[in-house]
Design an enzyme around this catalytic site. Structure first.
Site, mmCIF file in Angstrom:
data_model
loop_
_atom_site.group_PDB
_atom_site.id
_atom_site.type_symbol
_atom_site.label_atom_id
_atom_site.label_comp_id
_atom_site.label_asym_id
_atom_site.label_seq_id
_atom_site.Cartn_x
_atom_site.Cartn_y
_atom_site.Cartn_z
ATOM 1 N N GLY A 1 134.371 89.824 26.632
ATOM 2 C CA GLY A 1 135.816 89.445 26.207
ATOM 3 C C GLY A 1 136.444 90.701 25.571
ATOM 4 O O GLY A 1 136.084 91.799 25.850
ATOM 5 N N SER A 2 137.470 90.320 24.784
ATOM 6 C CA SER A 2 138.342 91.477 24.325
ATOM 7 C C SER A 2 137.628 92.207 23.285
ATOM 8 O O SER A 2 136.615 91.981 22.470
ATOM 9 C CB SER A 2 139.517 90.524 23.504
ATOM 10 O OG SER A 2 140.154 91.549 22.567
ATOM 11 N N THR A 3 138.136 93.415 23.247
ATOM 12 C CA THR A 3 137.579 94.617 22.221
ATOM 13 C C THR A 3 137.823 94.333 20.992
ATOM 14 O O THR A 3 137.307 95.010 20.076
ATOM 15 C CB THR A 3 137.890 96.108 22.707
ATOM 16 O OG1 THR A 3 139.412 96.084 22.896
ATOM 17 C CG2 THR A 3 137.349 96.607 23.866
ATOM 18 N N VAL A 4 138.767 93.358 20.707
ATOM 19 C CA VAL A 4 139.389 92.920 19.389
ATOM 20 C C VAL A 4 137.797 92.284 18.528
ATOM 21 O O VAL A 4 137.927 91.945 17.520
ATOM 22 C CB VAL A 4 140.622 92.059 19.339
ATOM 23 C CG1 VAL A 4 140.903 91.590 17.992
ATOM 24 C CG2 VAL A 4 141.672 92.700 20.057
#
Lengths: 149, 410
Positions: free
Chosen positions: A62-65
């Site tokens: 998923g997201s690098t956040v």
């Protein structure tokens, strides 16, 4: 006590009980930064908290956040005690540094089961006998060890 | 990983805890990806700006790092955020969201990052030159810099690009190396007469899905002759590849800087070969073949250049726009549009030219937007997953027609 082969991404000292996920974990949107509870519908760890656990999982997704979510978990006092992975990638590597979570990869996850006690120190990962009443799978595993299979 | 004496000192805190933290991040990534050393970077481009994406966790992290005294050593530019700094109130965005967004921007400014707030740093800034090393994190800009400009950057995340800006260097692995730039997927294009920008996006979507994280070499791909349209096609192609896959570099045989010589193409020995002969699956997957009401028509993902804006204005003349129609670009392009009168012309047509932001990262629910038509395959990939609303991908003409009728008909 067994020593597991590994590569250190973030060194440090920690101890805790293993919480193992057979599949990847997405931190952004799928782990509650306030409580450490896994929120992803259909995920095997759904509803369980990763707080204070030695989180064992193949890799992140998923997201690098997701790196920021690991940071928030630390600030909120609900970060995992350590992370053990098959293959670390950018999300976990950055998250491990900024959240100061001892993290190791190239781990053979088949050698770990839920509830195993793990100690990390001096760049090494050690697996102790489980403290809690072992689950059936662990008992079978230990019997297999005793009989030398 | 081999560090120089200076790098070792920075890691140990010789220049303070802000840069030491940056070095820790970069060394960890270097270890993970087996980088032998660090390489200096010309500049950095930082994603993870929209408060809608990074949330309070991200804002707290950035503020804590700024408090440690972290300051960038090389020029660094922000990606778009969630609001247009001039028009946000008009667009229905709440004061609460705007305040949080401004805090993200001011925190990064405290670290020395320029509020460029655009995903196209290659429009309006000088460079980079071929072969120069960068640390960029906006995926469409990464693939453009590598593929079209011949510069070298990995697909950084927001924190790793910021770490590279603060330390002035990045670990040399992947797309920084010659070997990492060889194509492992050879894609022969058998679709004829690619004319519309959305077709290049559709092609990029299909190639990106097949490629995963591999470098792609296109063969038999002809681009539009008009310079502005050619650049637009390349942006559309690359941004879609980077959204549908994790592609950071493509080559076009006979055209892009590292594939100009057809006798020495940058191909890995065991490259897989595929053919792409039909773009329909991309349009079907991205809502182009469904029907419904259109709330917003969105053109400008990636952000429009001056030349693209001129093409759009020509295409808009004589149309009566009924839905909301947003074009997105940088402040530089909007300032130019204001000077030339184009901004007024657009405003009279009912078209808004937004800067600093993008429909993918803006709070659409606050703006009461429930469906979007676009000619950008990248936007069409992200809008349904980020906002939970339907999207329609089509040609520029289909999009502008939808703006007149408020309907998508396939």
């Amino acid at each position: 006590m067994d020593e597991l082969n590994c590569r250190a991404i973030r060194q440090g000292s920690a101890a805790g009980d293993v919480l193992k996920s057979p599949v990847a974990i997405g931190f952004f949107g799928h782990v509650d930064p306030a409580t450490g509870t896994v929120l992803e519908p259909g995920h095997p760890l759904l509803g369980q908290s990763i707080a204070g656990r030695v989180l064992a999982f193949p890799h992140a997704k998923g997201s690098t956040v997701g790196s920021y979510v690991l940071y928030a978990l630390r600030k909120n006092g609900v970060a995992p005690a350590a992370m053990l992975l098959e293959e670390c990638e950018t999300i976990v590597a950055v998250g491990a540094i900024i959240a100061d979570i001892p993290t190791f990869d190239h781990i053979d996850l088949s050698k770990l089961a839920d509830g195993d006690r793990v100690i990390v120190a001096g760049g090494r990962v050690l697996r102790d006998e489980p403290l809690a009443t072992p689950k059936l799978a662990s008992v079978e595993h230990r019997e297999a060890q005793i009989s030398g299979i | 990983m081999n560090l120089t004496g200076e790098e070792r000192a920075l890691l140990d805190g010789a220049d303070g805890p802000g840069i030491a933290r940056a070095m820790e991040i970069l060394v960890a990534l270097g270890q993970v990806f087996d980088a032998p050393r660090m390489v200096p970077v010309l500049n950095a481009q930082i994603s993870g700006i929209s408060f809608k994406n990074i949330g309070q966790s991200g804002l707290d992290f950035l503020a804590d790092w700024a408090d440690l005294g972290a300051r960038v050593q090389v020029p660094a530019y922000m990606n778009p955020g969630g609001v247009d700094r001039e028009l946000w109130e008009d667009l229905g965005i709440s004061q609460e969201f705007a305040d949080k967004q401004f805090r993200v921007v001011s925190t990064l400014e405290r670290m020395g990052v320029t509020p460029f707030l655009s995903c196209t740093p290659y429009h309006g800034l000088t460079g980079p030159e071929p072969g120069q090393h960068l640390a960029w994190s906006e995926s469409s800009a990464v693939i453009y810099a590598n593929s079209v400009l011949g510069a070298r950057t990995n697909r950084e995340g927001g924190p790793s690009a910021l770490a590279a800006a603060i330390a002035g260097r990045t670990p040399a692995y992947g797309l920084h190396t010659d070997a990492g730039r060889l194509a492992c997927l050879r894609a022969r294009v058998k679709v004829k007469n690619l004319r519309d920008i959305s077709q290049f996006g559709a092609l990029g979507y299909l190639a990106g899905q097949r490629a995963g994280s591999r470098v792609v070499l296109f063969e038999n791909l002809a681009l539009p002759g008009n310079q502005a349209k050619r650049t637009w096609a390349l942006k559309s192609l690359g941004s879609a590849m980077a959204a549908a896959g994790a592609v950071g570099l493509f080559h076009i045989a006979g055209m892009t800087p590292e594939a100009r010589d057809p006798n020495h193409l940058p191909l890995a020995p065991d490259a897989e070969y595929i053919e792409i002969d039909d773009l329909e699956p991309a349009y079907a997957a991205l809502g182009g073949r469904s029907a419904g009401e259109v709330d917003l028509v969105f053109i400008g993902c990636p952000h429009l250049s001056r030349g693209e804006l001129q093409l759009l204005i020509e295409a808009l003349r004589g149309r009566v726009v009924k839905t909301r129609l947003f074009l997105t670009s940088s402040q530089i392009v909007r300032a130019w549009a204001r000077e030339t009168g184009a901004l007024d012309e657009l405003f009279e047509m009912g078209v808004r030219l937004l800067a600093d932001t993008c429909v993918v990262v803006a709070p659409l629910a606050e703006m009461n937007i429930r469906s979007v038509a676009t000619n950008s395959a990248k936007a069409a990939v992200y809008i349904p997953s980020h906002h939970g609303i339907p999207v329609f991908l089509g040609t520029l003409d289909q999009c502008l027609t939808a703006a007149e009728t408020g309907q998508w008909t396939s």
